[in-house]
Write a protein that holds these residues in place. Structure first.
Motif, PDB file in Angstrom:
ATOM      1  N   ILE A 107       0.879  -1.187   0.000  1.00 18.20           N
ATOM      2  CA  ILE A 107       0.000   0.000   0.000  1.00 18.20           C
ATOM      3  C   ILE A 107       0.907   1.225   0.000  1.00 18.20           C
ATOM      4  N   LYS A 108       0.959   1.931  -1.129  1.00 14.71           N
ATOM      5  CA  LYS A 108       1.914   3.024  -1.293  1.00 14.71           C
ATOM      6  C   LYS A 108       1.732   4.113  -0.241  1.00 14.71           C
ATOM      7  N   LYS A 109       0.501   4.484   0.054  1.00  9.59           N
ATOM      8  CA  LYS A 109       0.259   5.548   1.027  1.00  9.59           C
ATOM      9  C   LYS A 109       0.807   5.164   2.396  1.00  9.59           C
ATOM     10  N   ARG A 110       0.610   3.918   2.777  1.00 10.15           N
ATOM     11  CA  ARG A 110       1.132   3.446   4.065  1.00 10.15           C
ATOM     12  C   ARG A 110       2.659   3.422   4.049  1.00 10.15           C
ATOM     13  N   ASP A 111       3.252   2.963   2.943  1.00  3.19           N
ATOM     14  CA  ASP A 111       4.711   2.917   2.847  1.00  3.19           C
ATOM     15  C   ASP A 111       5.314   4.312   2.941  1.00  3.19           C
ATOM     16  N   ASP A 112       4.686   5.288   2.282  1.00  4.82           N
ATOM     17  CA  ASP A 112       5.180   6.664   2.346  1.00  4.82           C
ATOM     18  C   ASP A 112       5.112   7.190   3.774  1.00  4.82           C
ATOM     19  N   HIS A 113       4.045   6.826   4.483  1.00  5.05           N
ATOM     20  CA  HIS A 113       3.905   7.255   5.874  1.00  5.05           C
ATOM     21  C   HIS A 113       4.995   6.625   6.754  1.00  5.05           C
ATOM     22  N   LEU A 114       5.269   5.333   6.539  1.00  6.02           N
ATOM     23  CA  LEU A 114       6.300   4.650   7.321  1.00  6.02           C
ATOM     24  C   LEU A 114       7.691   5.226   7.050  1.00  6.02           C
ATOM     25  N   ARG A 115       7.925   5.709   5.835  1.00  4.41           N
ATOM     26  CA  ARG A 115       9.224   6.306   5.500  1.00  4.41           C
ATOM     27  C   ARG A 115       9.400   7.686   6.135  1.00  4.41           C
ATOM     28  N   GLY A 116       8.329   8.297   6.518  1.00  3.95           N
ATOM     29  CA  GLY A 116       8.355   9.673   6.986  1.00  3.95           C
ATOM     30  C   GLY A 116       8.973   9.854   8.365  1.00  3.95           C
ATOM     31  N   ALA A 117       9.053  11.139   8.766  1.00  8.13           N
ATOM     32  CA  ALA A 117       9.719  11.506  10.027  1.00  8.13           C
ATOM     33  C   ALA A 117       9.006  10.935  11.246  1.00  8.13           C
ATOM     34  N   GLU A 118       7.722  10.628  11.141  1.00 10.06           N
ATOM     35  CA  GLU A 118       6.981  10.128  12.296  1.00 10.06           C
ATOM     36  C   GLU A 118       7.374   8.691  12.655  1.00 10.06           C
ATOM     37  N   PHE A 119       7.943   7.958  11.668  1.00 15.47           N
ATOM     38  CA  PHE A 119       8.267   6.563  11.964  1.00 15.47           C
ATOM     39  C   PHE A 119       9.732   6.255  11.637  1.00 15.47           C
ATOM     40  N   PHE A 120      10.047   5.719  10.458  1.00 21.63           N
ATOM     41  CA  PHE A 120      11.440   5.350  10.149  1.00 21.63           C
ATOM     42  C   PHE A 120      12.344   6.568   9.940  1.00 21.63           C
ATOM     43  N   ASP A 121      11.778   7.683   9.467  1.00 22.84           N
ATOM     44  CA  ASP A 121      12.567   8.895   9.195  1.00 22.84           C
ATOM     45  C   ASP A 121      13.784   8.550   8.326  1.00 22.84           C
TER      46      ASP A 121
ATOM     47  N   THR B 292      14.233 -15.233  14.263  1.00 24.49           N
ATOM     48  CA  THR B 292      14.697 -14.578  15.483  1.00 24.49           C
ATOM     49  C   THR B 292      13.494 -14.282  16.354  1.00 24.49           C
ATOM     50  N   ASP B 293      13.735 -13.967  17.612  1.00 20.77           N
ATOM     51  CA  ASP B 293      12.632 -13.556  18.468  1.00 20.77           C
ATOM     52  C   ASP B 293      12.019 -12.275  17.915  1.00 20.77           C
ATOM     53  N   PRO B 294      10.720 -12.056  18.124  1.00 14.60           N
ATOM     54  CA  PRO B 294      10.094 -10.834  17.625  1.00 14.60           C
ATOM     55  C   PRO B 294      10.808  -9.579  18.137  1.00 14.60           C
ATOM     56  N   ILE B 295      10.842  -8.582  17.293  1.00 14.54           N
ATOM     57  CA  ILE B 295      11.447  -7.303  17.651  1.00 14.54           C
ATOM     58  C   ILE B 295      10.370  -6.381  18.215  1.00 14.54           C
ATOM     59  N   THR B 296      10.707  -5.673  19.271  1.00 16.65           N
ATOM     60  CA  THR B 296       9.763  -4.739  19.887  1.00 16.65           C
ATOM     61  C   THR B 296      10.004  -3.331  19.339  1.00 16.65           C
ATOM     62  N   ARG B 297       8.973  -2.724  18.787  1.00 14.02           N
ATOM     63  CA  ARG B 297       9.116  -1.401  18.160  1.00 14.02           C
ATOM     64  C   ARG B 297       9.643  -0.362  19.140  1.00 14.02           C
ATOM     65  N   ARG B 298       9.163  -0.427  20.357  1.00 11.75           N
ATOM     66  CA  ARG B 298       9.537   0.577  21.365  1.00 11.75           C
ATOM     67  C   ARG B 298      11.044   0.580  21.624  1.00 11.75           C
ATOM     68  N   ASP B 299      11.673  -0.598  21.522  1.00  9.19           N
ATOM     69  CA  ASP B 299      13.118  -0.699  21.772  1.00  9.19           C
ATOM     70  C   ASP B 299      13.928   0.138  20.784  1.00  9.19           C
ATOM     71  N   PHE B 300      13.372   0.386  19.604  1.00  7.06           N
ATOM     72  CA  PHE B 300      14.071   1.147  18.568  1.00  7.06           C
ATOM     73  C   PHE B 300      13.433   2.520  18.316  1.00  7.06           C
TER      74      PHE B 300
ATOM     75  N   LEU C 191      10.528   3.248  17.476  1.00  8.15           N
ATOM     76  CA  LEU C 191       9.651   3.248  16.300  1.00  8.15           C
ATOM     77  C   LEU C 191       8.206   3.316  16.785  1.00  8.15           C
ATOM     78  N   MET C 192       7.815   4.513  17.162  1.00  8.61           N
ATOM     79  CA  MET C 192       6.495   4.750  17.735  1.00  8.61           C
ATOM     80  C   MET C 192       5.800   5.877  16.977  1.00  8.61           C
ATOM     81  N   PHE C 193       4.491   5.685  16.752  1.00  6.45           N
ATOM     82  CA  PHE C 193       3.695   6.766  16.195  1.00  6.45           C
ATOM     83  C   PHE C 193       3.364   7.756  17.313  1.00  6.45           C
TER      84      PHE C 193
ATOM     85  N   SER D  61      -2.731   4.885  20.208  1.00  2.00           N
ATOM     86  CA  SER D  61      -3.859   4.430  21.024  1.00  2.00           C
ATOM     87  C   SER D  61      -5.024   3.914  20.196  1.00  2.00           C
ATOM     88  N   VAL D  62      -5.134   4.377  18.964  1.00  2.00           N
ATOM     89  CA  VAL D  62      -6.276   3.968  18.142  1.00  2.00           C
ATOM     90  C   VAL D  62      -5.877   3.059  16.976  1.00  2.00           C
ATOM     91  N   SER D  63      -4.576   2.897  16.742  1.00  2.00           N
ATOM     92  CA  SER D  63      -4.152   2.146  15.560  1.00  2.00           C
ATOM     93  C   SER D  63      -4.324   0.645  15.704  1.00  2.00           C
TER      94      SER D  63
END
Length: 222
Positions: A111-125, A184-192, A194-196, A202-204
């Motif tokens: 989903i291009k819109k989602r990928d663009d959002h993930l690339r943005g400063a709010e997530f992967f930056d 590998t064991d699952p990776i936790t987003r908070r450890d890196f 990677l938080m919205f 809270s709603v995602s």
């Protein structure tokens, strides 16, 4: 024997008697041969010590994927641009190593819109953190065709230790190719970090843990 050679030996301290000269010549020959043998032995040992096998990832036959739960469904994604190198020491597997680089811009969740959002400063930056890397620190054999690779994963500016569990799927064939599965064991987003934004989190309904799914096809480096 030539007079000049006898004179040279006399200057060097050898007497002219034929028997003594034969001993001197034998000593010189032994010294010469001994040094030649030493050169070959040392050189041969050096060649054996450096006889590691190198393999490069083939992205066309490899997958670096992930999945994450969201509400009642699961989102699957992958990275399409990456490189890696495996150094294999068959005699001493613990001396083997792995290095990987992943282009974060290449994320693909279909989903291009989602990928663009993930690339943005709010997530992967990706402008600030364009790559994630893995570098092994130790390798441990756990079975005839399996092993554990402990290393450092760097993502979003944060480095954490992780252990990759690898299993050989396809032995090296005549084309110099091999295939591995990696878990590998699952990776936790908070450890890196990677938080919205808190309101979005809270709603995602997006899980904090991300499962990793990797298969690597590698070919012998030239």
């Amino acid at each position: 024997m030539r007079p000049g050679f006898q004179t040279s030996l006399a200057i060097a301290g050898f007497r002219k008697e034929p028997k003594i000269l034969r001993f001197a010549q034998n000593d010189i020959m032994k010294w010469f041969v001994g040094n030649i043998i030493a050169v070959f032995v040392i050189g041969g040992l050096g060649a054996v010590a450096s006889a590691a096998e190198s393999y490069k990832f083939d992205p066309s036959g490899s997958t670096i994927g992930f999945s994450v739960h969201q509400f009642l469904g699961t989102t699957h994604g992958k990275f399409t641009s990456f490189s890696g190198r495996i150094e294999v020491d068959r005699e001493h597997p613990e001396n083997s190593s792995v290095t990987v680089q992943i282009d974060v811009r290449s994320i693909d969740t279909r989903i291009k819109k989602r990928d663009d959002h993930l690339r943005g400063a709010e997530f992967f930056d990706v402008e600030k953190f364009p790559r994630m890397t893995f570098k092994s620190r130790s390798v441990k054999r756990t079975g005839p065709q399996s092993g554990d690779i402990l290393g450092d994963l760097t993502m979003h500016g944060v480095t954490k230790p992780i252990t990759l569990h690898v299993k050989l799927l396809t032995p090296i064939n005549e084309t110099g190719r091999t295939r591995w599965s990696v878990t590998t064991d699952p990776i936790t987003r908070r450890d890196f970090n990677l938080m919205f934004a808190p309101a979005a989190e809270s709603v995602s309904g997006i899980s904090q843990t991300v499962a990793i799914n990797i298969e690597i096809e590698a070919k012998r480096a030239q």
